[in-house]
Design a protein around this motif. Structure first.
Motif, mmCIF file in Angstrom:
data_model
loop_
_atom_site.group_PDB
_atom_site.id
_atom_site.type_symbol
_atom_site.label_atom_id
_atom_site.label_comp_id
_atom_site.label_asym_id
_atom_site.label_seq_id
_atom_site.Cartn_x
_atom_site.Cartn_y
_atom_site.Cartn_z
ATOM 1 N N PRO A 88 0.809 -1.228 0.000
ATOM 2 C CA PRO A 88 0.000 0.000 0.000
ATOM 3 C C PRO A 88 0.840 1.275 0.000
ATOM 4 C CG PRO A 88 -0.899 -1.587 1.552
ATOM 5 C CD PRO A 88 0.416 -2.131 1.107
ATOM 6 N N ASP A 89 2.060 1.199 0.551
ATOM 7 C CA ASP A 89 2.929 2.386 0.558
ATOM 8 C C ASP A 89 3.215 2.888 -0.849
ATOM 9 O OD1 ASP A 89 3.123 2.369 3.318
ATOM 10 O OD2 ASP A 89 5.003 1.225 3.341
ATOM 11 N N VAL A 90 3.257 1.959 -1.816
ATOM 12 C CA VAL A 90 3.624 2.319 -3.191
ATOM 13 C C VAL A 90 2.470 2.119 -4.166
ATOM 14 C CG1 VAL A 90 6.101 1.944 -2.894
ATOM 15 C CG2 VAL A 90 4.629 0.002 -3.478
ATOM 16 N N GLY A 91 1.252 1.994 -3.614
ATOM 17 C CA GLY A 91 0.080 1.910 -4.463
ATOM 18 C C GLY A 91 -0.204 0.549 -5.043
ATOM 19 N N LEU A 92 0.362 -0.511 -4.466
ATOM 20 C CA LEU A 92 0.104 -1.872 -4.929
ATOM 21 C C LEU A 92 -0.916 -2.546 -4.011
ATOM 22 C CD1 LEU A 92 3.733 -3.090 -5.775
ATOM 23 C CD2 LEU A 92 1.986 -2.301 -7.368
ATOM 24 N N PRO A 93 -1.690 -3.501 -4.527
ATOM 25 C CA PRO A 93 -2.672 -4.188 -3.676
ATOM 26 C C PRO A 93 -1.993 -5.068 -2.630
ATOM 27 C CG PRO A 93 -2.556 -5.217 -5.841
ATOM 28 C CD PRO A 93 -1.732 -3.970 -5.925
ATOM 29 N N GLN A 94 -2.607 -5.166 -1.471
ATOM 30 C CA GLN A 94 -2.090 -6.005 -0.381
ATOM 31 C C GLN A 94 -2.894 -7.304 -0.382
ATOM 32 O OE1 GLN A 94 0.273 -5.201 2.622
ATOM 33 N NE2 GLN A 94 0.178 -7.393 2.209
ATOM 34 N N ASP A 95 -2.281 -8.411 -0.869
ATOM 35 C CA ASP A 95 -2.999 -9.678 -0.834
ATOM 36 C C ASP A 95 -2.755 -10.363 0.510
ATOM 37 O OD1 ASP A 95 -0.543 -11.339 -1.027
ATOM 38 O OD2 ASP A 95 -0.458 -10.521 -3.061
ATOM 39 N N GLY A 96 -3.518 -11.374 0.798
ATOM 40 C CA GLY A 96 -3.473 -11.985 2.123
ATOM 41 C C GLY A 96 -2.362 -12.978 2.344
ATOM 42 N N ARG A 97 -1.763 -13.481 1.293
ATOM 43 C CA ARG A 97 -0.749 -14.529 1.454
ATOM 44 C C ARG A 97 0.605 -14.034 0.953
ATOM 45 N NH1 ARG A 97 -3.466 -19.785 -1.176
ATOM 46 N NH2 ARG A 97 -3.933 -18.264 -2.809
ATOM 47 N N ARG A 98 1.456 -13.612 1.881
ATOM 48 C CA ARG A 98 2.786 -13.116 1.534
ATOM 49 C C ARG A 98 3.794 -13.795 2.451
ATOM 50 N NH1 ARG A 98 2.296 -8.620 -1.716
ATOM 51 N NH2 ARG A 98 4.495 -8.094 -1.428
ATOM 52 N N ARG A 99 4.827 -14.334 1.859
ATOM 53 C CA ARG A 99 5.842 -15.054 2.634
ATOM 54 C C ARG A 99 6.993 -14.148 3.058
ATOM 55 N NH1 ARG A 99 7.565 -20.260 -0.635
ATOM 56 N NH2 ARG A 99 7.827 -18.663 -2.254
ATOM 57 N N VAL A 100 6.986 -12.908 2.567
ATOM 58 C CA VAL A 100 8.070 -11.997 2.922
ATOM 59 C C VAL A 100 7.478 -10.706 3.464
ATOM 60 C CG1 VAL A 100 9.641 -12.907 1.167
ATOM 61 C CG2 VAL A 100 8.124 -11.009 0.588
ATOM 62 N N PRO A 101 8.190 -10.071 4.424
ATOM 63 C CA PRO A 101 7.731 -8.752 4.868
ATOM 64 C C PRO A 101 8.018 -7.721 3.777
ATOM 65 C CG PRO A 101 9.818 -9.284 5.895
ATOM 66 C CD PRO A 101 9.394 -10.511 5.131
ATOM 67 N N GLY A 102 7.163 -6.760 3.636
ATOM 68 C CA GLY A 102 7.414 -5.718 2.647
ATOM 69 C C GLY A 102 7.143 -6.174 1.235
ATOM 70 N N LEU A 103 7.946 -5.646 0.298
ATOM 71 C CA LEU A 103 7.745 -5.904 -1.126
ATOM 72 C C LEU A 103 8.453 -7.172 -1.577
ATOM 73 C CD1 LEU A 103 8.284 -2.315 -2.603
ATOM 74 C CD2 LEU A 103 6.107 -3.426 -2.060
ATOM 75 N N ARG A 104 7.904 -7.817 -2.585
ATOM 76 C CA ARG A 104 8.591 -8.917 -3.253
ATOM 77 C C ARG A 104 9.599 -8.330 -4.246
ATOM 78 N NH1 ARG A 104 2.934 -10.752 -3.949
ATOM 79 N NH2 ARG A 104 2.512 -12.394 -2.422
ATOM 80 N N ARG A 105 10.579 -9.170 -4.630
ATOM 81 C CA ARG A 105 11.585 -8.708 -5.598
ATOM 82 C C ARG A 105 10.929 -8.267 -6.902
ATOM 83 N NH1 ARG A 105 14.334 -13.400 -3.571
ATOM 84 N NH2 ARG A 105 16.156 -12.828 -2.303
#
Length: 290
Positions: free
Chosen positions: A20-37
């Protein structure tokens, strides 16, 4: 695994930026904190493989364009951007060329506390972004919105304001040459140069001398229309939160007529700004203690 300071910094910053900080959707399943590569690569408009090589230390020499794109993608402030360039073995070009400049409200609030110290905040092309109350009273020809270089050469009244206009004009041109060397692609600098060149032969002659020096500690003798001669010393400070901006501060030696005049101008400007230009003259000799 191969690593580098650059890769470690990119990974740490990526972990601190959320979608959300950079205008991308926040999905519920993320294995890493923050942004993906792949999200950083998308935001920076580079390939995922290239970004992976940067993080893993297999690519250690990205271009300035890539570093700028990564700075934006990872929401780096000026210090973070400078650090990114340094660990990549490069020196950053000035940031935000062409952007609209604004004065820091907290800096202005601080300057307003200086009731005996005129202060002007100058932008990267010598635009007057702001001034404290006493600064506006002393430099009545340099109200916010004016440009120091253009005023020096295109406003006839300024020639009677400086005791040595020729020296003041040469110093302003040398200072502007110094600014232009640091930001050769800045459109506002080009605009000021074009206007001055088209309208002042005196400016053109001084510009062709190619003198270049920044503002430094110096004494100025001003002929104020309200209080007469003012001898002020000048100090210039870079504004760390806004690279390219300069805070120019003036002061008078205590016990002189100039110090008395600043106090008078400050009082008049605080009560009635329109009267600050015509209080009456006085001498500038040192005052002896009673």
């Amino acid at each position: 695994m191969t690593t580098s300071k650059l890769g470690e910094f990119l990974r740490s910053r990526r972990a601190q930026v959320t979608p959300p900080d950079v205008g991308l959707p926040q999905d519920g399943r993320r294995r890493v904190p923050g942004l993906r590569r792949e999200e950083v690569a998308l935001l920076a408009r580079i390939s995922v493989d290239y970004y992976l090589r940067l993080e893993q230390g297999r690519e250690r020499h990205p271009s300035p364009q890539v570093l700028d794109a990564l700075s934006d993608a990872l929401l780096l402030d000026n210090d973070g951007r400078l650090h990114l360039y340094r660990i990549a073995g490069m020196t950053p070009s000035p940031s935000h060329e062409g952007s609209v400049e604004r004065a820091d409200p907290q800096l202005l609030a601080l300057a307003e506390l200086w009731d005996r110290t005129p202060a002007l905040l100058l932008g990267r092309a010598y635009d007057v972004l702001a001034a404290n109350t006493l600064g506006r009273a002393v430099f009545h020809h340099l109200q916010p919105g004016a440009n120091v270089l253009l005023t020096m050469f295109l406003d006839p009244s300024v020639r009677s304001f400086y005791a040595d206009w020729e020296k003041a004009a040469a110093n302003v041109v040398a200072g502007f040459r110094f600014l232009e060397g640091a930001r050769p692609n800045d459109p506002r600098i080009h605009e000021v140069l074009r206007t001055a060149s088209e309208n002042s032969r005196e400016f053109t002659d001084l510009w062709q001398r190619r003198d270049a020096r920044g503002k430094s500690d110096a004494a100025k003798v001003l002929l104020h229309p309200g209080v007469g001669e003012l001898t002020l010393r000048m100090q210039t400070f870079d504004v760390r939160s806004a690279p390219g901006q300069q805070l120019v501060v003036y002061h008078a030696q205590e016990g002189t007529g100039s110090a008395d005049a600043l106090r008078l101008l400050g009082s008049l400007a605080a009560s009635d700004p329109g009267q600050a230009s015509h209080p009456g003259k006085r001498d500038d000799s040192p005052r002896r203690p009673a």
